[in-house]
Scaffold this active site. Structure first.
Site, PDB file in Angstrom:
ATOM      1  N   TRP A  99       9.569 133.993   4.820  1.00  0.00           N
ATOM      2  CA  TRP A  99       9.348 133.122   3.668  1.00  0.00           C
ATOM      3  C   TRP A  99      10.135 131.824   3.733  1.00  0.00           C
ATOM      4  CZ3 TRP A  99      14.046 132.111   1.828  1.00  0.00           C
ATOM      5  CH2 TRP A  99      15.055 133.016   2.160  1.00  0.00           C
ATOM      6  N   LYS A 138       2.535 129.124  15.391  1.00  0.00           N
ATOM      7  CA  LYS A 138       1.760 130.184  16.029  1.00  0.00           C
ATOM      8  C   LYS A 138       0.267 129.838  15.974  1.00  0.00           C
ATOM      9  CE  LYS A 138       5.317 133.303  14.365  1.00  0.00           C
ATOM     10  NZ  LYS A 138       6.257 132.193  14.170  1.00  0.00           N
ATOM     11  N   SER A 174       4.899 136.343   4.435  1.00  0.00           N
ATOM     12  CA  SER A 174       5.819 137.117   3.607  1.00  0.00           C
ATOM     13  C   SER A 174       5.287 137.203   2.179  1.00  0.00           C
ATOM     14  CB  SER A 174       7.189 136.439   3.597  1.00  0.00           C
ATOM     15  OG  SER A 174       7.996 137.010   2.593  1.00  0.00           O
ATOM     16  N   GLY A 208      13.465 139.062  10.557  1.00  0.00           N
ATOM     17  CA  GLY A 208      14.772 139.679  10.750  1.00  0.00           C
ATOM     18  C   GLY A 208      14.794 140.745  11.842  1.00  0.00           C
ATOM     19  N   GLY A 253      16.804 136.544  14.149  1.00  0.00           N
ATOM     20  CA  GLY A 253      17.899 135.838  13.494  1.00  0.00           C
ATOM     21  C   GLY A 253      18.870 135.199  14.473  1.00  0.00           C
ATOM     22  N   CYS A 288      17.151 130.196  10.168  1.00  0.00           N
ATOM     23  CA  CYS A 288      17.592 130.939  11.356  1.00  0.00           C
ATOM     24  C   CYS A 288      18.581 130.139  12.179  1.00  0.00           C
ATOM     25  CB  CYS A 288      16.382 131.311  12.199  1.00  0.00           C
ATOM     26  SG  CYS A 288      15.377 129.909  12.695  1.00  0.00           S
ATOM     27  N   GLU A 323      25.019 137.505  10.579  1.00  0.00           N
ATOM     28  CA  GLU A 323      24.271 136.368  10.026  1.00  0.00           C
ATOM     29  C   GLU A 323      24.332 136.430   8.495  1.00  0.00           C
ATOM     30  OE1 GLU A 323      19.955 136.620  10.349  1.00  0.00           O
ATOM     31  OE2 GLU A 323      19.798 134.443  10.448  1.00  0.00           O
ATOM     32  N   LYS A 325      19.533 136.950  24.265  1.00  0.00           N
ATOM     33  CA  LYS A 325      20.120 138.213  23.807  1.00  0.00           C
ATOM     34  C   LYS A 325      19.214 138.820  22.711  1.00  0.00           C
ATOM     35  CE  LYS A 325      24.523 136.787  23.266  1.00  0.00           C
ATOM     36  NZ  LYS A 325      25.987 136.806  23.202  1.00  0.00           N
ATOM     37  N   GLY A 334      15.712 137.467  20.244  1.00  0.00           N
ATOM     38  CA  GLY A 334      14.273 137.536  20.482  1.00  0.00           C
ATOM     39  C   GLY A 334      13.873 137.051  21.858  1.00  0.00           C
ATOM     40  N   GLU A 385       8.674 128.897  21.065  1.00  0.00           N
ATOM     41  CA  GLU A 385       7.784 128.048  20.271  1.00  0.00           C
ATOM     42  C   GLU A 385       8.166 126.598  20.553  1.00  0.00           C
ATOM     43  OE1 GLU A 385       8.177 129.914  16.296  1.00  0.00           O
ATOM     44  OE2 GLU A 385       6.322 130.979  16.767  1.00  0.00           O
TER      45      GLU A 385
HETATM   46  P1  NAD Z   1      11.824 140.054   7.347  1.00  0.00           P
HETATM   47  O1  NAD Z   1      12.032 140.559   8.722  1.00  0.00           O
HETATM   48  O2  NAD Z   1      12.279 140.874   6.207  1.00  0.00           O
HETATM   49  O3  NAD Z   1      10.274 139.772   7.074  1.00  0.00           O
HETATM   50  C1  NAD Z   1       9.521 138.947   7.938  1.00  0.00           C
HETATM   51  C2  NAD Z   1       8.058 139.354   7.850  1.00  0.00           C
HETATM   52  O4  NAD Z   1       7.889 140.648   8.432  1.00  0.00           O
HETATM   53  C3  NAD Z   1       7.499 139.467   6.439  1.00  0.00           C
HETATM   54  O5  NAD Z   1       6.167 138.999   6.452  1.00  0.00           O
HETATM   55  C4  NAD Z   1       7.563 140.966   6.169  1.00  0.00           C
HETATM   56  O6  NAD Z   1       6.658 141.381   5.167  1.00  0.00           O
HETATM   57  C5  NAD Z   1       7.194 141.522   7.532  1.00  0.00           C
HETATM   58  N1  NAD Z   1       7.663 142.868   7.846  1.00  0.00           N
HETATM   59  C6  NAD Z   1       8.793 143.471   7.430  1.00  0.00           C
HETATM   60  N2  NAD Z   1       8.911 144.691   8.006  1.00  0.00           N
HETATM   61  C7  NAD Z   1       7.819 144.853   8.808  1.00  0.00           C
HETATM   62  C8  NAD Z   1       7.382 145.899   9.681  1.00  0.00           C
HETATM   63  N3  NAD Z   1       8.087 146.997   9.846  1.00  0.00           N
HETATM   64  N4  NAD Z   1       6.224 145.712  10.368  1.00  0.00           N
HETATM   65  C9  NAD Z   1       5.512 144.577  10.231  1.00  0.00           C
HETATM   66  N5  NAD Z   1       5.877 143.561   9.406  1.00  0.00           N
HETATM   67  C10 NAD Z   1       7.031 143.691   8.708  1.00  0.00           C
HETATM   68  O7  NAD Z   1      12.515 138.608   7.345  1.00  0.00           O
HETATM   69  P2  NAD Z   1      12.718 137.567   6.153  1.00  0.00           P
HETATM   70  O8  NAD Z   1      13.744 138.103   5.207  1.00  0.00           O
HETATM   71  O9  NAD Z   1      11.389 137.170   5.593  1.00  0.00           O
HETATM   72  O10 NAD Z   1      13.338 136.335   6.997  1.00  0.00           O
HETATM   73  C11 NAD Z   1      14.688 136.250   7.298  1.00  0.00           C
HETATM   74  C12 NAD Z   1      14.989 136.496   8.766  1.00  0.00           C
HETATM   75  O11 NAD Z   1      14.129 135.748   9.608  1.00  0.00           O
HETATM   76  C13 NAD Z   1      16.398 136.054   9.135  1.00  0.00           C
HETATM   77  O12 NAD Z   1      17.023 137.008   9.959  1.00  0.00           O
HETATM   78  C14 NAD Z   1      16.164 134.761   9.918  1.00  0.00           C
HETATM   79  O13 NAD Z   1      17.201 134.399  10.790  1.00  0.00           O
HETATM   80  C15 NAD Z   1      14.886 135.066  10.610  1.00  0.00           C
HETATM   81  N6  NAD Z   1      14.220 133.831  11.027  1.00  0.00           N
HETATM   82  C16 NAD Z   1      14.126 133.528  12.356  1.00  0.00           C
HETATM   83  C17 NAD Z   1      13.542 132.329  12.768  1.00  0.00           C
HETATM   84  C18 NAD Z   1      13.420 131.958  14.230  1.00  0.00           C
HETATM   85  O14 NAD Z   1      12.660 131.058  14.559  1.00  0.00           O
HETATM   86  N7  NAD Z   1      14.131 132.595  15.134  1.00  0.00           N
HETATM   87  C19 NAD Z   1      13.039 131.451  11.809  1.00  0.00           C
HETATM   88  C20 NAD Z   1      13.152 131.789  10.468  1.00  0.00           C
HETATM   89  C21 NAD Z   1      13.725 132.994  10.091  1.00  0.00           C
END
Ligand code: NAD
Length: 477
Positions: free
Chosen positions: A134, A144, A160, A204, A227, A260, A363, A435, A438, A442
C-alpha cells in the site's frame, strides 16, 4: 448473496469512508486467471508497436486525470497530496520510458553465418500475477504492469486492501489487465494458480517467504522486492548544506518513513555528531510539517492504520528509558492540527542506542530514526552491513572518489551517493535487493527483461542443406 466488501477509510480522518471494493474469493480468482490466460493468447500476438500505442494512450489518460487520482490516493493512503501527484506523475513517466525502451530491449537476435542460423526471441511468460503493498501502490504496480504488458503478457494484479482504490482506476486504462481484491487468501489463490506463469511481489518478509515457497513448489519464476534496513553513512569529511540536511530528513520521513528504501539508520562520526544533530533538527523544523495530507504545506501525514501507529509507538517507547535511547521529537504540525483525528505519529530522532536495539536491528517502517555514532571506517562498514537485509544504503562525503570506493563494499542492491531514497533513483538504474531483501530487479533494462524469457530457433550449419553433417562424437563450435 451479499457481496463481501473491503471498506477503505481515510487514515487522516478516522471513520471517513473513501470507497469500497469487492473481495475476490478463490473461485473468483480462478475465473479471472482463466480469462486473463485467454486474453494473453490474443495480446501476445498484437505487434509490439500496437501494444506500445495502447500503453501510451493509457499513460495520456492517467496524466489527464492526475489531480483527481492524486486526491483519491492521498485520501486512501494518508500520503501528502504533493507526493501523490509525484507518484502518479512518475508512474506515467515510467510507462512512457518503458514504451521508448521496449523495441530495443525486446528485439530478437537473428544471426545467419558460418555456424548456422540462429534466432533468439524474447517471449512473454503468459499470465503474470502481481501482488503489491500500500505504501507506493501506483508506482509499485506500474513497475510490474508496464514491462509485463509491453512484452505481451497478461496481468492479474492484487493490490493491498489498504490502498485498493486509485490503482484500480489506473489499471482500468491498461489493456490485458485484471484487478482482484482481498488480503492474503486472495493473494495465495493467485500465486498458487497453475496458469500464472510468473509472480511479481513487493511487500514484507513474511508474505515474501510464503510467496517464494508457493511459487517455488509450482516452478513459477518470481521477482521479490522485500524490506530494507538502509544505513546512511556520513564519512568524516561530510559537507552538508542546509538543503542537503532537508533532503536527508525527507529521505527518512517521506511517507512517514513507510518506504522500503528510506534512510533507516544514520551513522555519524563521533567527533561531528553534535554539529550533525543541531543541523538535522533545524532542517526538520523547516521541512517536516505534519497534518492532513490534503493541506498543501503538509509533508507528512498519518501512518496507514491504527495497528501501525501502535507498533511504532511501542518501538519508540522501547527505545527510550531502559532501552537506553533519547527520543527527540522532530518537525512541526500545521496550525490547528488535531493528531487524534487520524493515525498520526510524532516523528522522532532517537539518539544513544546501540546496534542491538530493535529500532536499529529491524526495519522500523515508520517515522522514527536512530542516530548512531562511529569511530572508524572499517567499523562502520561492518555495522552497516550487519543483518540479513540488503536493499539500499548511502554514503555521504565531500570526496566522490572515497564515497564510490566505500560504496562498492556495501552489501546492498543500490548505494546512493550524497542522497538517499527517491531523490537518488533513476529510470535507467536497476533496483532490487541482495541477501534477504529479495531477488530480481525493477527499473532499467533488467526490469524490462524480467517479463520475457528467451526462446531459440537454431539450424546448425552442419545440418542445413548441403551442410555435410557432423562427425560422430563431435560437438558444435
Ligand atoms: P505485506 O507483505 O503485508 O503485503 C503486501 C501484499 O501482499 C498485500 O497485497 C497483501 O495483501 C499481500 N499478501 C500478504 N500475505 C500474503 C500471502 N501469504 N500470499 C499472497 N499475498 C499476500 O506488506 P505491506 O505491509 O503492504 O508493505 C510493507 C513492506 O513492503 C515493508 O517491509 C517494505 O519494506 C516492503 N516494501 C518493499 C519495497 C521494495 O521495492 N523492495 C517497496 C515497498 C515496500
Amino acid at each position: 448473496m451479499r457481496e463481501n466488501l473491503i471498506f477503505r477509510e481515510n487514515p487522516a480522518r478516522v471513520g471517513e469512508l473513501v470507497g469500497s471494493v469487492p473481495v475476490t474469493d478463490p473461485a473468483g480468482v480462478d475465473e479471472v486467471v482463466h480469462r486473463a490466460d485467454g486474453a494473453f493468447r490474443e495480446w501476445s500476438r498484437v505487434p509490439v508497436a500496437e501494444r506500445i500505442a495502447a500503453l501510451r494512450h493509457a499513460a495520456d489518460t492517467v496524466a489527464a486525470r492526475l489531480e483527481e487520482l492524486a486526491t483519491l490516493l492521498a485520501r486512501e493512503t494518508g500520503k501528502p497530496l504533493a507526493d501523490c501527484r509525484g507518484e502518479i506523475g512518475f508512474a506515467v513517466t515510467f510507462l512512457r520510458w518503458t514504451c521508448d525502451r521496449a523495441p530495443a530491449a525486446l528485439a530478437s537476435v537473428e544471426v545467419d553465418d558460418a555456424a548456422g542460423r540462429l534466432v533468439v526471441r524474447r517471449k512473454p511468460y503468459g499470465v503474470v500475477g502481481c501482488v503489491t503493498p500500500w505504501n507506493a501502490p501506483i508506482i509499485l504496480a506500474m513497475l510490474k504492469l508496464g514491462p509485463a504488458l509491453v512484452a505481451g503478457n497478461a496481468v492479474v494484479l492484487k493490490p493491498s486492501p489498504l490502498a485498493p482504490l486509485t490503482v484500480t482506476e489506473i489499471a482500468a486504462t491498461l489493456p490485458a489487465t485484471w484487478v482482484i481484491h482481498g488480503g492474503a487468501e486472495t493473494g495465495r489463490a493467485l500465486v498458487g494458480h497453475r496458469l500464472v506463469r510468473k509472480v511479481a511481489f513487493t511487500g514484507g518478509d513474511a508474505a515474501g517467504r510464503e510467496i517464494a515457497a508457493t511459487a517455488g513448489a509450482m516452478i513459477t519464476p518470481s521477482v521479490l522486492e522485500l524490506g530494507g534496513n538502509d544505513p546512511a553513512v556520513f564519512l568524516p569529511d561530510f559537507a552538508l548544506t542546509g538543503a542537503d540536511y532537508e533532503r536527508l530528513v525527507m529521505a527518512s520521513f517521506a511517507t512517514g518513513g513507510q518506504v522500503c528504501m528510506a534512510a533507516k539508520r544514520l551513522y555519524v562520526p563521533r567527533a561531528r555528531s553534535t554539529e550533525f544533530v543541531e543541523a538535522y533538527l533545524a532542517a526538520a523544523e523547516r521541512v517536516l510539517v505534519v497534518g492532513d495530507p490534503l493541506a498543501e504545506e503538509v509533508t507528512m501525514g498519518p501512518v496507514i492504520s491504527a495497528a501501525a501507529a501502535d507498533r511504532i509507538g511501542a518501538l519508540v517507547a522501547a527505545s527510550t528509558g531502559a532501552g537506553g535511547g533519547r527520543a527527540v521529537p522532530l518537525g512541526r504540525s500545521v496550525p490547528g492540527h488535531d493528531p487524534s483525528s487520524g493515525y498520526f505519529v510524532t516523528p522522532h530522532l532517537v539518539i544513544g542506542l546501540d546496534d542491538h536495539a530493535p529500532l536499529v536491528a529491524d526495519e522500523q517502517f515508520g517515522p522514527v530514526v536512530p542516530l548512531l555514532v562511529y569511530d572508524g571506517e572499517e567499523e562502520v562498514l561492518a555495522r552497516a552491513n550487519a543483518g540479513e537485509l540488503g536493499l539500499g544504503a548511502s554514503v555521504w562525503s565531500a570526496d566522490e572518489e572515497c564515497a564510490f570506493a566505500l560504496a562498492d563494499r556495501f552489501e546492498a542492491g543500490f548505494v546512493f551517493v550524497n542522497t538517499h531514497n527517491r531523490t537518488g533513483m533513476s529510470l535507467r538504474a536497476p533496483f532490487g535487493g541482495v541477501k534477504r531483501s529479495g531477488y530480481g530487479r525493477e527499473y532499467g533494462k533488467e526490469g524490462l527483461l524480467e517479463y520475457v524469457q528467451s526462446a531459440v530457433v537454431h539450424a546448425p550449419a552442419a545440418f542445413r542443406p548441403g551442410g555435410g553433417g557432423m562427425a560422430a562424437g563431435a560437438y558444435p563450435g
